[in-house]
Design an enzyme around this catalytic site. Structure first.
Site, PDB file in Angstrom:
ATOM      1  NE  ARG A   1       7.741  41.236  22.189  1.00 55.68           N
ATOM      2  CZ  ARG A   1       8.072  40.105  21.821  1.00 55.68           C
ATOM      3  NH1 ARG A   1       7.174  39.269  21.421  1.00 55.68           N
ATOM      4  NH2 ARG A   1       9.444  39.685  21.540  1.00 55.68           N
TER       5      ARG A   1
ATOM      6  CE  LYS B   1       5.167  36.377  16.238  1.00 53.45           C
ATOM      7  NZ  LYS B   1       6.639  36.498  15.768  1.00 53.45           N
TER       8      LYS B   1
HETATM    9 FE1  SRM Z   1      10.886  37.307  17.928  1.00 54.69          FE
HETATM   10  C1  SRM Z   1      11.609  34.786  20.063  1.00 54.69           C
HETATM   11  C2  SRM Z   1      12.352  39.379  19.840  1.00 54.69           C
HETATM   12  C3  SRM Z   1       9.497  39.544  16.007  1.00 54.69           C
HETATM   13  C4  SRM Z   1      10.182  34.749  15.530  1.00 54.69           C
HETATM   14  N1  SRM Z   1      12.051  37.156  19.705  1.00 54.69           N
HETATM   15  C5  SRM Z   1      12.153  36.109  20.359  1.00 54.69           C
HETATM   16  C6  SRM Z   1      12.743  36.540  21.720  1.00 54.69           C
HETATM   17  C7  SRM Z   1      11.649  36.712  22.781  1.00 54.69           C
HETATM   18  C8  SRM Z   1      14.052  35.688  22.345  1.00 54.69           C
HETATM   19  C9  SRM Z   1      13.604  34.488  23.178  1.00 54.69           C
HETATM   20  O1  SRM Z   1      12.789  33.580  22.894  1.00 54.69           O
HETATM   21  O2  SRM Z   1      14.198  34.342  24.467  1.00 54.69           O
HETATM   22  C10 SRM Z   1      13.493  37.756  21.303  1.00 54.69           C
HETATM   23  C11 SRM Z   1      13.614  38.903  22.407  1.00 54.69           C
HETATM   24  C12 SRM Z   1      14.894  39.740  22.164  1.00 54.69           C
HETATM   25  C13 SRM Z   1      14.846  40.861  22.968  1.00 54.69           C
HETATM   26  O3  SRM Z   1      16.041  41.119  23.961  1.00 54.69           O
HETATM   27  O4  SRM Z   1      14.182  41.623  22.734  1.00 54.69           O
HETATM   28  C14 SRM Z   1      12.534  38.267  20.176  1.00 54.69           C
HETATM   29  N2  SRM Z   1      10.675  39.277  18.001  1.00 54.69           N
HETATM   30  C15 SRM Z   1      11.641  40.018  18.559  1.00 54.69           C
HETATM   31  C16 SRM Z   1      11.797  41.441  18.338  1.00 54.69           C
HETATM   32  C17 SRM Z   1      11.826  42.419  19.419  1.00 54.69           C
HETATM   33  C18 SRM Z   1      12.521  41.656  17.230  1.00 54.69           C
HETATM   34  C19 SRM Z   1      12.770  43.276  17.067  1.00 54.69           C
HETATM   35  O5  SRM Z   1      13.776  43.619  16.691  1.00 54.69           O
HETATM   36  O6  SRM Z   1      11.786  43.995  16.678  1.00 54.69           O
HETATM   37  C20 SRM Z   1      10.164  41.482  17.435  1.00 54.69           C
HETATM   38  C21 SRM Z   1       9.033  41.752  18.671  1.00 54.69           C
HETATM   39  C22 SRM Z   1       7.611  41.734  17.991  1.00 54.69           C
HETATM   40  C23 SRM Z   1       6.533  42.101  18.736  1.00 54.69           C
HETATM   41  O7  SRM Z   1       6.523  43.194  19.073  1.00 54.69           O
HETATM   42  O8  SRM Z   1       5.673  41.177  19.008  1.00 54.69           O
HETATM   43  C24 SRM Z   1       9.883  39.988  17.225  1.00 54.69           C
HETATM   44  N3  SRM Z   1       9.822  37.249  16.285  1.00 54.69           N
HETATM   45  C25 SRM Z   1       9.389  38.550  15.550  1.00 54.69           C
HETATM   46  C26 SRM Z   1       8.835  37.973  14.130  1.00 54.69           C
HETATM   47  C27 SRM Z   1       8.461  39.082  13.232  1.00 54.69           C
HETATM   48  C28 SRM Z   1       6.928  39.008  13.152  1.00 54.69           C
HETATM   49  O9  SRM Z   1       6.395  38.521  14.262  1.00 54.69           O
HETATM   50  O10 SRM Z   1       6.439  39.553  12.294  1.00 54.69           O
HETATM   51  C29 SRM Z   1       9.229  36.525  14.173  1.00 54.69           C
HETATM   52  C30 SRM Z   1       8.832  36.000  12.518  1.00 54.69           C
HETATM   53  C31 SRM Z   1       7.556  35.656  12.348  1.00 54.69           C
HETATM   54  C32 SRM Z   1       7.198  34.359  13.084  1.00 54.69           C
HETATM   55  O11 SRM Z   1       6.809  34.131  14.202  1.00 54.69           O
HETATM   56  O12 SRM Z   1       7.279  33.179  12.347  1.00 54.69           O
HETATM   57  C33 SRM Z   1       9.622  35.968  15.251  1.00 54.69           C
HETATM   58  N4  SRM Z   1      10.622  35.332  17.865  1.00 54.69           N
HETATM   59  C34 SRM Z   1      10.574  34.269  16.848  1.00 54.69           C
HETATM   60  C35 SRM Z   1      10.922  32.927  17.061  1.00 54.69           C
HETATM   61  C36 SRM Z   1      10.615  31.762  16.098  1.00 54.69           C
HETATM   62  C37 SRM Z   1       9.043  31.216  16.080  1.00 54.69           C
HETATM   63  C38 SRM Z   1       9.039  30.019  15.413  1.00 54.69           C
HETATM   64  O13 SRM Z   1       8.246  29.968  14.539  1.00 54.69           O
HETATM   65  O14 SRM Z   1      10.136  29.132  15.614  1.00 54.69           O
HETATM   66  C39 SRM Z   1      11.239  33.021  18.465  1.00 54.69           C
HETATM   67  C40 SRM Z   1      11.901  31.827  19.294  1.00 54.69           C
HETATM   68  C41 SRM Z   1      10.664  31.014  19.688  1.00 54.69           C
HETATM   69  O15 SRM Z   1       9.525  31.441  19.797  1.00 54.69           O
HETATM   70  O16 SRM Z   1      10.855  29.876  20.261  1.00 54.69           O
HETATM   71  C42 SRM Z   1      11.462  34.205  18.824  1.00 54.69           C
END
Ligand code: SRM
Ligand code: SF4
Length: 572
Positions: free
Chosen positions: A81, A217
């Site tokens: 990323r 974030k």
């Molecule tokens: Fe996310 C974890 C993909 C935005 C909340 N997210 C993941 C992981 C890395 C899975 C992992 O931990 O093994 C995913 C990788 C999937 C893949 O194969 O690519 C993943 N997140 C994504 C993306 C690519 C989704 C998308 O379709 O665009 C987004 C990448 C954002 C970026 O460029 O940085 C993405 N993730 C978000 C958002 C939206 C936002 O930030 O605006 C959220 C919700 C907002 C928030 O953080 O509260 C989000 N992702 C999570 C969470 C839950 C965090 C929590 O508070 O519990 C996880 C799991 C974790 O962190 O343990 C997670």
């Protein structure tokens, strides 16, 4: 002055705290792991550290069972990323990403919900080359994941270009200011010589050696567009514009989307506006808020560690008092603002200085060549002639930005040749839909999202047409698990994956991203989803008031109870 009454939760540190502590500022044994020839994977400990360098070890879940049967290790590969503040990339950078996706990745690019690029499917042996080429193109992947401040988002839609330029600049400054200071990334990936040899001399002045208890974030919104979903951010800034001048920002804290099925102590939350600051104060505000989370966040249980829980546990007023004490000055009264929507506005728009911007719909944020729609090739062709920029939006779409009048004709030709405006022919509801990556790369997915939503949307579109709602914008958000990567709880209609083919359905979020949804149906499959939507959309078509959004309608009609705060998200 630190308030002595505020305390971090007690309990033994989580395993990740231990890994960070032993890591020598995020180095661990990554160098050795990446060179280890017997496995395409790396150790769990190094994978935890790897995130801080912008990457996750994944495996192709479509192949998992077959490889297990054959007694092979999982089909390990890395997701990478990029850190891209405000989502702005040059045409040259676009071409680099396109090239890397083909050379080392799975031949596609993912535009994420936080305005950046992901490449999937990179093999361990190609990781260093990929990162080096990204670096040569003046980008990096530092802190794109991990327990640090992540990619800083900013409103992309460029109708108010001058203010947007300023806001993007603040996004970049925030991103740089909040970067970890360790040279680990440069040493491991860019072969920089290790100058500092002892832990005593290397420091992380803001983060400290343990970094944050969890990811952090930041997003900046420019009203009336709330495309960045500012209330979902740990720290949100809302630009206040008077007479076309940016005078400062309202500050909102404590938002977040993630939760776990079956654990009501976890919940999505909306950030609360705590005051107003001038532009020159935002770096200080962000830094001090981060140090509050550093000091008081939960380092024992990671699922309760996000800043939203810290704020709710300590109390908003106490956090504001602590912030003002650390700043040494008080925030001003919050200013009036009004959001209309959290989606994107498609097509051509003219900005300032005679520059044009074209926003295109990218389903699921996936840049790929489909058999009958050569999206990836088309954007590559644009990048070859474009002299402006590309803007990745938080709704996973793409803006060809700052097109000069001279280049517009050529770019229009490419758009027409490849059918890039065909997205505008989709229903407004489809254009307002987001899906997270989910299967096959996401290790946490319980159900499909990106790969499934288009076929579901085909069927929803039929219902939409039956009810004359083709041009009605209703936001739909689908995620493969409750982590909420497509900000499910802020969709007027939300689906969270429970198991293969089954979703919890949510209703009632506000169209402007200011109110969370609530669960409407649990564990339902496609037939039930469509039955529910048939009834709901037909009622909406007949019973809605003028200009009433779907999310408001379902509450007024008594279909779902309003969620007034994350703490009552689970209350029925
Ligand atoms: Fe996310 C974890 C993909 C935005 C909340 N997210 C993941 C992981 C890395 C899975 C992992 O931990 O093994 C995913 C990788 C999937 C893949 O194969 O690519 C993943 N997140 C994504 C993306 C690519 C989704 C998308 O379709 O665009 C987004 C990448 C954002 C970026 O460029 O940085 C993405 N993730 C978000 C958002 C939206 C936002 O930030 O605006 C959220 C919700 C907002 C928030 O953080 O509260 C989000 N992702 C999570 C969470 C839950 C965090 C929590 O508070 O519990 C996880 C799991 C974790 O962190 O343990 C997670
Ligand atoms: Fe994976 Fe869940 Fe995020 Fe979707 S919401 S990308 S399934 S972690």
């Amino acid at each position: 002055m630190v308030n002595p009454l505020l305390k971090a939760p007690e309990g033994p540190p989580s395993d990740v705290e231990d890994i960070k502590e032993r890591s020598n500022y995020l180095r661990g044994t990554l160098v050795e792991s990446m060179l280890e020839p017997l496995s395409a994977g790396i150790s769990d400990d190094d994978n935890r550290l790897m995130k801080h360098h912008g990457s996750y070890l994944q495996d192709d879940r479509d192949l998992r069972n077959e490889r297990q049967k054959q007694k092979l290790e999982p089909a390990y590969q890395f997701m990478l990323r990029v850190r891209l503040a405000g989502g702005v990339a040059t045409p040259a950078q676009w071409l680099t990403m396109d090239d890397l996706a083909h050379k080392y990745g799975n031949g596609t690019l993912k535009l994420t919900t936080r305005e950046t690029f992901q490449i999937h499917g990179i093999l361990k042996w190609n990781m260093k080359k990929t990162i080096q080429e990204i670096h040569a193109s003046m980008m990096d992947t530092i802190a794109a994941c991990g327990d640090v401040n992540r990619n800083v988002m900013a409103t992309s839609n460029p109708d108010l270009s001058e203010v947007h330029t300023e806001v993007h600049d603040w996004a970049r400054q925030l991103s740089d200011h909040l970067l970890p200071r360790t040279r680990a990334y440069h040493e491991i990936w860019l072969d920089e010589e290790k100058v500092i040899t002892t832990e005593e001399v290397e420091t992380e002045p803001m983060y400290g050696p343990l970094y944050l208890p969890r990811k952090f974030k930041i997003g900046i919104a420019v009203p009336p567009s709330n495309d960045v979903d500012v209330f979902s951010q740990d720290l949100g800034f809302i630009a206040i514009v008077e007479n076309n001048q940016l005078i400062g920002f309202n500050v909102a804290i404590g938002g977040g989307m993630g939760m776990s099925h079956g654990d009501t102590q976890t919940y999505p939350q909306v950030a609360k506006v705590i005051g107003f600051v001038t532009p020159d104060q935002i770096l200080d505000v962000a830094e001090k808020i981060i140090t509050i989370q550093r000091d008081y966040g939960n380092r024992s249980v990671r699922k309760y560690a996000r800043f939203k829980y810290t704020v709710d546990r300590l109390g908003l007023e106490n956090v504001v008092e602590e912030l003002e004490s650390r700043l040494g000055w008080k925030l001003q009264e919050k200013r009036e603002f009004k959001f209309d929507h959290n989606g994107d506005r498609y097509g051509w728009v003219k900005g300032v200085k005679g520059k044009w911007h074209f926003t295109m719909f990218v389903e699921g944020g996936r840049i790929i060549d489909y058999p009958d729609y050569k999206l990836m090739t088309a954007i590559r062709e644009i990048a070859k002639v474009h002299t402006g920029d590309f803007r990745l939006t938080s709704n996973q779409n793409l803006i060809v930005g700052n097109v000069s009048s001279q280049k517009k004709k050529k770019i229009e030709q490419i758009i027409e040749q490849y059918g890039l405006s065909d997205g505008m022919k989709h229903s407004a509801i489809r254009r307002s839909a987001l899906a997270c990556v989910a299967l096959p790369t996401c290790g946490l997915a319980m159900a499909e999202a990106e790969r499934y939503l288009p076929s579901l949307m085909d069927k929803i579109d039929e219902i939409v047409d039956e009810n004359g709602l083709r041009n009605k914008e209703i936001t739909i958000r689908m995620t493969g698990c409750p982590n909420g990567c497509a900000r499910h709880a802020l969709g007027e209609i939300g689906f969270i994956g429970k198991s293969v083919g089954k979703y919890n359905m949510y209703l009632g979020a506000a169209h402007d991203g200011s109110r969370l949804s609530k669960m409407y149906r649990e564990n339902i499959g496609e037939a039930e989803i469509l039955n529910e939507l048939r009834v709901l959309l037909s009622r909406y078509a007949k019973e809605r008031q003028e200009n009433e959004h779907f999310g408001d309608f379902v509450i007024r009609a008594g279909i779902i109870k309003e969620t007034t705060d994350g703490t009552n998200f689970h209350a029925s």
